[in-house]
Design an enzyme around this catalytic site. Structure first.
Site, PDB file in Angstrom:
ATOM      1  N   ARG A  52      17.783  22.120 -14.781  1.00 30.61           N
ATOM      2  CA  ARG A  52      17.861  21.461 -13.482  1.00 30.61           C
ATOM      3  C   ARG A  52      16.868  20.310 -13.519  1.00 30.61           C
ATOM      4  NH1 ARG A  52      13.165  21.679 -12.915  1.00 30.61           N
ATOM      5  NH2 ARG A  52      13.442  20.966 -10.792  1.00 30.61           N
ATOM      6  N   GLY A  53      16.878  19.530 -12.440  1.00 27.90           N
ATOM      7  CA  GLY A  53      16.049  18.317 -12.444  1.00 27.90           C
ATOM      8  C   GLY A  53      16.929  17.169 -12.924  1.00 27.90           C
ATOM      9  N   ALA A  54      16.924  16.083 -12.149  1.00 24.13           N
ATOM     10  CA  ALA A  54      17.883  15.007 -12.387  1.00 24.13           C
ATOM     11  C   ALA A  54      17.916  14.482 -13.837  1.00 24.13           C
ATOM     12  CB  ALA A  54      17.621  13.879 -11.397  1.00 24.13           C
ATOM     13  N   ARG A  89      27.362  18.916 -10.704  1.00 24.64           N
ATOM     14  CA  ARG A  89      26.423  18.891  -9.566  1.00 24.64           C
ATOM     15  C   ARG A  89      26.484  17.495  -8.946  1.00 24.64           C
ATOM     16  NH1 ARG A  89      20.546  21.324 -10.085  1.00 24.64           N
ATOM     17  NH2 ARG A  89      20.800  21.411  -7.829  1.00 24.64           N
ATOM     18  N   GLN A 202      11.445  26.384  -6.880  1.00 23.38           N
ATOM     19  CA  GLN A 202      11.107  25.628  -8.094  1.00 23.38           C
ATOM     20  C   GLN A 202       9.630  25.254  -8.138  1.00 23.38           C
ATOM     21  OE1 GLN A 202      13.738  25.040  -6.129  1.00 23.38           O
ATOM     22  NE2 GLN A 202      15.415  24.052  -7.195  1.00 23.38           N
ATOM     23  N   ASP A 243      16.287  12.692  -6.742  1.00 22.43           N
ATOM     24  CA  ASP A 243      17.586  12.947  -7.370  1.00 22.43           C
ATOM     25  C   ASP A 243      18.488  11.721  -7.277  1.00 22.43           C
ATOM     26  OD1 ASP A 243      16.529  15.756  -6.461  1.00 22.43           O
ATOM     27  OD2 ASP A 243      17.889  15.998  -8.160  1.00 22.43           O
ATOM     28  N   ASN A 253      16.045  14.041  -2.349  1.00 23.67           N
ATOM     29  CA  ASN A 253      15.274  14.954  -3.192  1.00 23.67           C
ATOM     30  C   ASN A 253      15.449  16.353  -2.601  1.00 23.67           C
ATOM     31  OD1 ASN A 253      13.457  15.362  -5.460  1.00 23.67           O
ATOM     32  ND2 ASN A 253      11.886  15.842  -3.956  1.00 23.67           N
ATOM     33  N   LYS A 254      14.851  17.318  -3.234  1.00 32.04           N
ATOM     34  CA  LYS A 254      15.019  18.724  -2.822  1.00 32.04           C
ATOM     35  C   LYS A 254      14.813  18.898  -1.314  1.00 32.04           C
ATOM     36  CE  LYS A 254      16.122  21.373  -4.915  1.00 32.04           C
ATOM     37  NZ  LYS A 254      17.577  21.698  -4.936  1.00 32.04           N
TER      38      LYS A 254
END
Ligand code: MRU
Length: 363
Positions: A52-54, A89, A202, A243, A253-254
């Site tokens: 995960r993570g862009a 995603r 996370q 992101d 972002n998250k």
């Protein structure tokens, strides 16, 4: 029990004819690696958030294209391969930017075999570029930390972050963590307030683990604590990842990032986004209105994963089983709440003009 690993380590590496990634769903309790050998496996690790993570999603996707072409019968299969990955995603734009780049480059190839060779070469190149881009984000962001330290050398620089935009979301260095690691290497004391980042934690699971591995002082806080800390003067700087940053500087972002930006504005705490240039969505002009936000399974809200007293990794229900839950993965922070964008080409205003001053070729 928490696992320790030798550092430095990359989050994705080649092994024989495939790649290996760290199963980020298991950290910090277990260090488990996953072998990714096919397009199907690459799509699965992205969807299930093993990776995960862009930036890391994009690098994994690039290898996914290579695996897809390796198993393909025909060069026209490229279209289906790209669309499978694009559908994995929706919010992190790095994946889409990378798929567009691969599509453009691979469509110049004359044969399936040439496409296979080229796609592997590009996947490797994209990984190496990510490492250098993240290192440069650190070079850009370091002066912010140095200035705060110079003003108040008595205490460690207090940085608050949300989610994980460290090395685990990239290949090496990370985005928000790169200036932190570079400040630490120069002997500047830094302390990080780590938002736990519900629902998937996370921050608590990954950022805290990563900072521990690198010997950086930090404290895990629940997501609702940041505003209070800012009111009490206990935060010098907020840095979060991204992101997707649209042309006007709006930033996805998250989920929960927006609330931190509001609290930072109210308390005059500088609020920065650290982003690689691969996270800019040049085609979208208004992030608040136009970014597609991922909605995930309600189970991620209703259950948490963790180690029990016996050291067994287990899932626990935290609300009535019959209660409905809503799981929106990201939110968009409007550009006006952002003090600046820390990029691999320097720091700019969170605006189209600001971004174009660093990336004039996008005019
Ligand atoms: O859902 P995730 O864990 O992929 O979300 C990740 C984030 O929001 C990160 O902050 C962002 O991708 C930047 S990673 C350098």
């Amino acid at each position: 029990m928490e696992v320790t690993i030798p550092v430095p380590l990359r989050t994705l590496w080649e092994h024989e004819d495939h790649i290996v990634v760290i199963d980020q769903r298991k950290l910090p309790h277990q260090f488990v690696i996953e072998h990714v050998r096919s397009l199907k496996a690459a799509v699965w690790v992205i969807k299930e958030m093993v990776v995960r993570g862009a930036p890391l999603i994009a690098c994994t996707g690039a290898y996914g294209v290579y695996f897809g072409l390796r198993d393909a019968q025909n060069s026209s299969d490229l279209e289906d391969i790209l669309s499978e990955l694009r559908n994995s995603r929706p919010t992190a734009v790095n994946l889409f930017n990378t798929m567009d780049r691969l599509e453009e480059e691979l469509s110049k190839c004359q044969s399936l075999q040439e496409m296979r060779v080229k796609s592997l070469e590009l996947a490797r190149q994209i990984v190496e570029e990510d490492v250098e881009i993240c290192r440069l984000i650190g070079v850009s962001g370091l002066p912010l930390i140095e200035a705060i330290h110079a003003n108040n050398p008595e205490r460690p620089v207090q940085i608050l972050t949300h989610c994980n935009a460290g090395m685990l979301g990239c290949i090496e260095w990370g985005t928000i963590s790169s200036p932190i690691y570079q400040a630490n290497a120069k002997g500047i004391p830094v302390h990080v307030w780590v938002d736990e980042t519900r629902p998937r934690n996370q921050g608590a699971n990954l950022t805290a683990w990563e900072l521990t591995q690198n010997g950086i002082g930090h404290t895990v806080i629940v997501d609702n604590t940041g505003g209070h800390l800012m009111q009490k003067g206990m935060v010098d700087l907020v840095i979060v990842g991204a992101d997707r940053v649209t042309r006007n500087g709006d930033t996805a972002n998250k989920i929960g990032t927006y609330l931190k930006a509001l609290a930072a504005k109210d308390n005059k705490v500088p609020f920065y986004i650290a982003l690689p240039s691969t996270t800019v969505d040049w085609k979208t002009f208004n992030g608040v209105k136009e970014i597609e936000i991922e909605e995930r399974s309600p189970d991620e809200v209703k259950y948490v994963w963790g180690n029990n007293d016996k050291g067994e990794f287990e899932r626990v229900l935290i609300c009535p089983e019959s209660s409905p839950a809503l799981n929106i993965g990201f939110d968009v922070t409007p550009a006006r709440l952002i003090s600046g964008l820390i990029t691999d080409r320097g720091i700019c205003d969170s605006s189209e003009q600001g971004l174009l001053s660093l990336f004039p070729e996008k005019r």
